[in-house]
Design a protein around this motif. Structure first.
Motif, PDB file in Angstrom:
ATOM      1  N   LYS A  14      -5.056   9.608  10.719  1.00 37.59           N
ATOM      2  CA  LYS A  14      -5.282   8.168  10.542  1.00 37.59           C
ATOM      3  C   LYS A  14      -6.407   7.907   9.536  1.00 37.59           C
ATOM      4  CE  LYS A  14      -3.654   6.593  15.084  1.00 37.59           C
ATOM      5  NZ  LYS A  14      -4.028   5.982  16.394  1.00 37.59           N
ATOM      6  N   THR A  15      -7.418   8.770   9.558  1.00 38.83           N
ATOM      7  CA  THR A  15      -8.545   8.596   8.634  1.00 38.83           C
ATOM      8  C   THR A  15      -8.105   8.763   7.186  1.00 38.83           C
ATOM      9  OG1 THR A  15     -10.158   9.345  10.269  1.00 38.83           O
ATOM     10  CG2 THR A  15     -10.808   9.466   7.965  1.00 38.83           C
ATOM     11  N   THR A  16      -7.368   9.834   6.905  1.00 39.58           N
ATOM     12  CA  THR A  16      -6.916  10.031   5.525  1.00 39.58           C
ATOM     13  C   THR A  16      -5.863   9.011   5.136  1.00 39.58           C
ATOM     14  OG1 THR A  16      -6.317  11.738   3.909  1.00 39.58           O
ATOM     15  CG2 THR A  16      -5.040  11.695   5.959  1.00 39.58           C
ATOM     16  N   PHE A  17      -5.108   8.495   6.126  1.00 35.93           N
ATOM     17  CA  PHE A  17      -4.109   7.465   5.850  1.00 35.93           C
ATOM     18  C   PHE A  17      -4.769   6.205   5.292  1.00 35.93           C
ATOM     19  CE2 PHE A  17      -0.966   4.224   7.674  1.00 35.93           C
ATOM     20  CZ  PHE A  17      -0.131   4.313   6.577  1.00 35.93           C
ATOM     21  N   LYS A  18      -5.980   5.912   5.756  1.00 40.25           N
ATOM     22  CA  LYS A  18      -6.695   4.741   5.247  1.00 40.25           C
ATOM     23  C   LYS A  18      -6.995   4.881   3.757  1.00 40.25           C
ATOM     24  CE  LYS A  18      -8.896   3.482   9.635  1.00 40.25           C
ATOM     25  NZ  LYS A  18     -10.172   3.341  10.370  1.00 40.25           N
ATOM     26  N   ASN A  19      -7.290   6.109   3.313  1.00 44.56           N
ATOM     27  CA  ASN A  19      -7.531   6.328   1.890  1.00 44.56           C
ATOM     28  C   ASN A  19      -6.249   6.181   1.081  1.00 44.56           C
ATOM     29  OD1 ASN A  19     -10.273   6.705   1.370  1.00 44.56           O
ATOM     30  ND2 ASN A  19     -10.223   8.820   2.103  1.00 44.56           N
ATOM     31  N   VAL A  20      -5.121   6.430   1.732  1.00 45.18           N
ATOM     32  CA  VAL A  20      -3.839   6.299   1.055  1.00 45.18           C
ATOM     33  C   VAL A  20      -3.438   4.839   0.918  1.00 45.18           C
ATOM     34  CG1 VAL A  20      -1.360   6.780   1.209  1.00 45.18           C
ATOM     35  CG2 VAL A  20      -3.013   8.576   1.771  1.00 45.18           C
ATOM     36  N   HIS A  21      -3.503   4.103   2.023  1.00 43.55           N
ATOM     37  CA  HIS A  21      -2.970   2.725   1.945  1.00 43.55           C
ATOM     38  C   HIS A  21      -3.968   1.689   1.451  1.00 43.55           C
ATOM     39  CE1 HIS A  21      -5.059   1.266   5.554  1.00 43.55           C
ATOM     40  NE2 HIS A  21      -4.500   2.195   6.322  1.00 43.55           N
ATOM     41  N   GLN A  22      -5.264   2.023   1.399  1.00 45.32           N
ATOM     42  CA  GLN A  22      -6.254   1.119   0.817  1.00 45.32           C
ATOM     43  C   GLN A  22      -6.155  -0.299   1.396  1.00 45.32           C
ATOM     44  OE1 GLN A  22      -8.765   1.883  -1.875  1.00 45.32           O
ATOM     45  NE2 GLN A  22      -8.314   3.801  -0.810  1.00 45.32           N
ATOM     46  N   GLY A  23      -5.967  -0.380   2.707  1.00 44.62           N
ATOM     47  CA  GLY A  23      -5.927  -1.675   3.378  1.00 44.62           C
ATOM     48  C   GLY A  23      -4.560  -2.334   3.411  1.00 44.62           C
ATOM     49  N   CYS A  24      -3.549  -1.670   2.822  1.00 42.21           N
ATOM     50  CA  CYS A  24      -2.189  -2.237   2.798  1.00 42.21           C
ATOM     51  C   CYS A  24      -1.187  -1.196   3.294  1.00 42.21           C
ATOM     52  CB  CYS A  24      -1.823  -2.699   1.391  1.00 42.21           C
ATOM     53  SG  CYS A  24      -2.897  -3.986   0.724  1.00 42.21           S
ATOM     54  N   PRO A  25      -1.189  -0.892   4.599  1.00 40.74           N
ATOM     55  CA  PRO A  25      -0.268   0.136   5.116  1.00 40.74           C
ATOM     56  C   PRO A  25       1.193  -0.195   4.894  1.00 40.74           C
ATOM     57  CG  PRO A  25      -1.296  -1.097   6.915  1.00 40.74           C
ATOM     58  CD  PRO A  25      -2.026  -1.467   5.666  1.00 40.74           C
ATOM     59  N   ARG A  26       1.527  -1.479   4.901  1.00 35.58           N
ATOM     60  CA  ARG A  26       2.925  -1.877   4.708  1.00 35.58           C
ATOM     61  C   ARG A  26       3.472  -1.339   3.383  1.00 35.58           C
ATOM     62  NH1 ARG A  26       6.466  -6.024   6.318  1.00 35.58           N
ATOM     63  NH2 ARG A  26       7.923  -6.646   4.669  1.00 35.58           N
ATOM     64  N   ASP A  27       2.665  -1.390   2.327  1.00 32.72           N
ATOM     65  CA  ASP A  27       3.100  -0.872   1.031  1.00 32.72           C
ATOM     66  C   ASP A  27       3.473   0.602   1.130  1.00 32.72           C
ATOM     67  OD1 ASP A  27       2.702  -3.293  -0.162  1.00 32.72           O
ATOM     68  OD2 ASP A  27       0.778  -2.771  -1.071  1.00 32.72           O
ATOM     69  N   THR A  28       2.664   1.354   1.861  1.00 30.52           N
ATOM     70  CA  THR A  28       2.930   2.785   2.005  1.00 30.52           C
ATOM     71  C   THR A  28       4.217   3.017   2.782  1.00 30.52           C
ATOM     72  OG1 THR A  28       0.547   3.230   1.950  1.00 30.52           O
ATOM     73  CG2 THR A  28       1.971   4.989   2.774  1.00 30.52           C
ATOM     74  N   TYR A  29       4.416   2.248   3.850  1.00 31.32           N
ATOM     75  CA  TYR A  29       5.665   2.372   4.601  1.00 31.32           C
ATOM     76  C   TYR A  29       6.871   2.112   3.690  1.00 31.32           C
ATOM     77  CZ  TYR A  29       2.551   1.941   8.677  1.00 31.32           C
ATOM     78  OH  TYR A  29       1.551   2.119   9.606  1.00 31.32           O
ATOM     79  N   LEU A  30       6.786   1.071   2.889  1.00 32.48           N
ATOM     80  CA  LEU A  30       7.885   0.724   1.985  1.00 32.48           C
ATOM     81  C   LEU A  30       8.155   1.844   0.986  1.00 32.48           C
ATOM     82  CD1 LEU A  30       7.094  -3.040   1.226  1.00 32.48           C
ATOM     83  CD2 LEU A  30       9.150  -2.163   2.360  1.00 32.48           C
TER      84      LEU A  30
END
Length: 335
Positions: free
Chosen positions: A24-40
């Motif tokens: 979850k911690t590294t996921f925050k660096n990936v999505h930069q506050g926009c997890p929906r974009d990453t899911y898409l």
């Protein structure tokens, strides 16, 4: 092309809530506050299959943790002379933005030699540019243009492309795999310019073999592509190799402020300064390349590179330029 539904996103989100805290911690660096974009992005990369997209994302996050990707922007390539040599042989830059705010990344696909350092340095530099794009460039573009921007476009200059480009097939497949598996769907379009006959001939064969999603992104423009690119960006954002008069372009010898490949270009100056500053904030700077695990999976990107290389070989044989991959030095053993 698969349409991503809200139900798919909701299912993906529920699965991600179950991962451990490190992921979850590294996921925050990936999505930069926009997890929906990453899911898409990951759902698109896996044609809407939620389970496959989830596995892909978790594998990517695990790769980030194992290879300390979250800290890679605090690991400068030093000394500066070595980094300059990499910039002179791995031609990439950011000359500007489209009118819609998308960062324009330029690549010297034909003139990049990748012969001044080990493969690890080139992979490290590539990942650093990816991370800088996602953590710095895209958020800044979002602020500058007043709307959410999470993708870019690429202009690939094929000037100087020869059969000898097959020498770099191993490195190109490594980079393609890293992008496909860990930075999917970050590019909306690939514009190919200054394409010599050898590329155009091979492209006709390779294009039908690509997935529709990828095929629609690639456009081979006429000549330098200037007229077509000016429909989506201002002249100031054109890569320098698109501005030159006459057919094609050679290795640029003009102002470093215009040559977006150069370490002296504002983009690379800001990038390198940022990395050095991050290093000083975290730990003493140590010399040596960062060794990142290379994917061994065959991805869409590697299939494209390898298929194009195969067609290059066939073209060479048909035109009296026979050259076997077995005779090419595709392994890089430099220290």
């Amino acid at each position: 092309m698969c349409v991503i539904s809200e139900e798919m996103i909701t299912q993906f989100e529920a699965l991600m809530e179950q991962i451990d805290e490190a992921l979850k911690t590294t996921f925050k660096n990936v999505h930069q506050g926009c997890p929906r974009d990453t899911y898409l992005r990951f759902l698109t990369a896996r044609e809407g299959n939620v389970e496959k997209a989830h596995t892909m994302l978790v594998d990517s996050l695990s790769w980030r943790i194992k290879n300390e990707i979250d800290d890679i922007l605090a690991k400068p390539i030093i000394p500066t002379e070595r980094y300059r040599a990499i910039r002179d042989s791995q031609l990439i830059g950011l000359p500007g933005y489209t009118r819609e705010g998308l960062p324009v990344f330029a690549f010297g696909a034909g003139l990049s030699t990748f012969d001044k350092a080990s493969v690890h340095y080139y992979v490290q530099s590539h990942i650093q540019i990816n991370e800088y794009r996602d953590r710095v460039v895209l958020p800044a573009a979002t602020k500058m243009y007043g709307k959410h921007i999470n993708k870019s476009l690429k202009v690939l200059d094929m000037t100087g492309l020869k059969l000898s480009a097959l020498n770099q097939i191993k490195l190109l497949t490594i980079i393609s795999s890293i992008d496909d598996l860990n930075y999917p769907e970050k590019v909306v379009a690939y514009y190919i310019v200054n394409a010599p006959y050898i590329f155009s001939a091979c492209w006709k064969v390779v294009k039908p073999l690509l997935q529709e999603r990828t095929r629609k992104k690639v456009q081979v423009l006429s000549g330098r592509g200037k007229d077509d690119l000016l429909k989506i960006m201002d002249y100031s954002s054109l890569p320098h190799f698109c501005r030159r008069e006459g057919s094609g372009s050679s290795r640029y010898s003009g102002s470093s402020n215009e040559n977006c490949y150069s370490l002296d270009h504002p983009f690379h100056q800001k990038l390198y300064d940022y990395i050095k500053q991050q290093a000083l904030l975290r730990r003493p700077v140590r010399q040596g390349s960062v060794h990142v695990d290379f994917p061994d999976a065959v991805t869409e990107g590697t299939e494209f590179v390898q298929t194009l290389a195969s067609e290059f070989q066939k073209f060479g044989k048909q035109n009296g330029l026979a050259q076997s991959l077995d005779d090419l030095n595709i392994d890089d053993h430099r220290a």
